[in-house]
Design an enzyme around this catalytic site. Structure first.
Site, PDB file in Angstrom:
ATOM      1  N   ASP A  83      18.970 -28.508  15.208  1.00  0.00           N
ATOM      2  CA  ASP A  83      18.774 -29.057  13.867  1.00  0.00           C
ATOM      3  C   ASP A  83      18.996 -30.564  13.856  1.00  0.00           C
ATOM      4  O   ASP A  83      18.313 -31.300  13.142  1.00  0.00           O
ATOM      5  CB  ASP A  83      19.698 -28.366  12.858  1.00  0.00           C
ATOM      6  CG  ASP A  83      21.166 -28.393  13.252  1.00  0.00           C
ATOM      7  OD1 ASP A  83      21.495 -28.836  14.376  1.00  0.00           O
ATOM      8  OD2 ASP A  83      22.007 -27.972  12.428  1.00  0.00           O
ATOM      9  N   HIS A 119      16.281 -24.084  17.918  1.00  0.00           N
ATOM     10  CA  HIS A 119      16.595 -22.768  18.497  1.00  0.00           C
ATOM     11  C   HIS A 119      16.683 -21.711  17.390  1.00  0.00           C
ATOM     12  O   HIS A 119      16.850 -22.021  16.206  1.00  0.00           O
ATOM     13  CB  HIS A 119      17.910 -22.817  19.265  1.00  0.00           C
ATOM     14  CG  HIS A 119      19.077 -23.234  18.415  1.00  0.00           C
ATOM     15  ND1 HIS A 119      19.677 -22.412  17.491  1.00  0.00           N
ATOM     16  CD2 HIS A 119      19.739 -24.411  18.341  1.00  0.00           C
ATOM     17  CE1 HIS A 119      20.655 -23.034  16.894  1.00  0.00           C
ATOM     18  NE2 HIS A 119      20.722 -24.269  17.381  1.00  0.00           N
TER      19      HIS A 119
END
Length: 480
Positions: A379, A97
């Site tokens: 992540d 994102h």
């Protein structure tokens, strides 16, 4: 005079040959010379080095700026590059994102004031931002898998909520989408003008920031898309493991990795002193400050160019930030050396890699569905995949990072298919575990699909323990 002309002719010819050689190496059309230990000379440095701007020593400020990924000029990209006789068959995109508001707050400090509404004429700007805002307003009737249908389609709070995507995050993925459109749609015609719903595969976690990032990239990729053709599937796990999430051994690796992180922090005297200084400034126990994960909040201040917080006892400053960020970098280095995270990554990344090769194999067989797949993730999704692929020198996934798998068909030998792997626009195929040996031993410019298939179906488990024959066996083989 004749001798002089011959000399100039030979000099020009030598220059031309040198240029051609460098160009061919750059596009992987001939192998790059290797070092004595057999590794590519490029692999000795971290992936994505920029010789113009990268400092000679590790610089926490430089690394933090890369992590922020502040939108600016268009970046260089190697997506879609292949010899002319190769045809692009399918593309599989895994993204983190975009820029978000912190997930944690530093106790007893004022929250950073960031507006999470989208304003077309405010920086960071993108030419498609106003049209994106308008298009999102028309998507209230969109049908997504529950619980995604209850999430807002774009960030919309005057003061950002915890973890909310910012305007920067939207612009980052509009840029990603437009870049991929220029390559895959305009150049390679991957999707026809009248594309169908089943030619896209879209999946995201249940966080608004991942859904909104996916929509921003998709809008850059397919402007003014038909809402009736768009369907995002919900993925409950950040590892995108679907029905294969139960893996006891993976959890053991993670617990041991977290213990390693804890012990490294205890050994870092400058870090402990920094935490103590910061704790005094905000007047809380050091242990409570550590638990608040201050780097997450400080990165938000840094990326948005906001002064670090102050109290009556003083200010958190750049010196504190540098020490904590440097520890993060040192932690990543030790993580690669200790290999515990690699064990976690091989088991954590296997389900999503297995899904990817299954789609590639169907495309190679001539199926026309799911030829563009997008996973909008975190992540903690990308990092294990990078590690499992052997890209240990790759930087930690920045905001709006992208990892792309391309499937190509050789027009001269239609039964042969090849893959390319790209990380933030850089071709890292020949840095991967499954294609390093092929690059050294073969003059072929592309990596065979069967190399990736063999790696996911067998070699990942061999790398883990040398005995397991399947994902299930590897997950349940006992304690490490």
């Amino acid at each position: 005079m004749l001798f002089r002309n011959r000399f100039l002719l030979l000099l020009a010819l030598a220059a031309l040959l040198a240029f051609l050689s460098l160009s061919l190496q750059f596009f992987h059309l001939i192998p790059v010379l290797t070092t004595k230990n057999g590794a590519s000379s490029k692999s000795r440095k971290r992936i994505l080095p920029d010789p113009v701007t990268e400092p000679p020593m590790t610089d926490p400020i430089y690394e933090a700026l890369l992590y922020c990924n502040i939108p600016s000029v268009a970046e260089r990209s190697m997506e879609g590059h292949a010899p002319h006789h190769f045809k692009l068959i399918s593309v599989h995109v895994l993204i983190r994102h975009g820029d978000r508001y912190p997930l944690y707050a530093i106790p007893k400090t004022k929250r950073p004031e960031i507006d999470c509404t989208l304003v077309a004429n405010r920086k960071p700007y993108h030419p498609k931002l106003e049209a994106f805002i308008s298009h999102m307003s028309k998507g209230s009737g969109a049908s997504f898998e529950s619980p995604l249908n209850s999430l807002p389609l774009h960030p919309n709070h005057p003061l950002c909520e915890m973890g909310e995507l910012t305007q920067t995050g939207v612009v980052q993925h509009l840029q990603n989408g437009q870049l991929l459109r220029d390559i895959y749609i305009k150049k390679h015609k991957l999707l026809p003008n009248d594309w169908f719903t089943d030619q896209l595969y879209l999946e995201t976690t249940g966080k608004s920031r991942t859904l909104q990032s996916g929509l921003a990239l998709l809008y850059g990729f397919l402007p003014d898309f038909d809402w009736k053709k768009i369907y995002f599937r919900h993925q409950p796990s950040a590892l995108f493991c679907s029905g294969n999430c139960y893996c006891p051994l993976r959890n053991q690796y993670l617990e041991k990795e977290q213990r390693r992180q804890y012990l490294l922090r205890l050994k870092n005297s400058p870090l402990e002193r920094t935490y103590e200084e910061m704790a005094k400034i905000v007047d809380i126990p050091t242990k409570q400050l550590r638990a608040a994960n201050p780097i997450d909040s400080l990165l938000c201040y840094f990326c948005h160019n906001i002064s670090f917080p102050c109290t009556g006892s003083g200010c958190i400053d750049m010196g504190h930030f540098k020490v904590i960020k440097m520890h993060q970098i040192e932690d990543e280095k030790e993580r690669r050396e200790k290999k515990l995270y690699l064990g976690y990554s091989l088991l954590g990344a296997h389900p999503i890699l297995n899904q990817t090769i299954n789609r590639m194999q169907r495309s190679a067989e001539g199926r026309k569905d799911e030829i563009f797949a997008l996973y909008s993730a975190h992540d903690v999704t990308l990092s294990p995949v990078l590690s499992a692929l052997g890209l240990s020198e790759a930087r930690f996934p920045r905001f709006a990072a992208r990892l792309i798998f391309e499937l190509w068909q050789d027009r001269e030998k239609p039964s042969e298919h090849s893959v390319r792997v790209l990380y933030n626009g850089v071709d890292v195929t020949f840095h991967t575990s499954f294609c390093q040996d092929h690059h050294r031993r073969s003059s072929k410019p592309m990596c065979p699909l069967e190399n990736l298939v063999r790696f996911v179906k067998r070699d990942m488990f061999v790398a883990l323990d040398g005995t397991s024959a399947s994902y299930y066996d590897a997950c349940h083989r006992g304690e490490i």
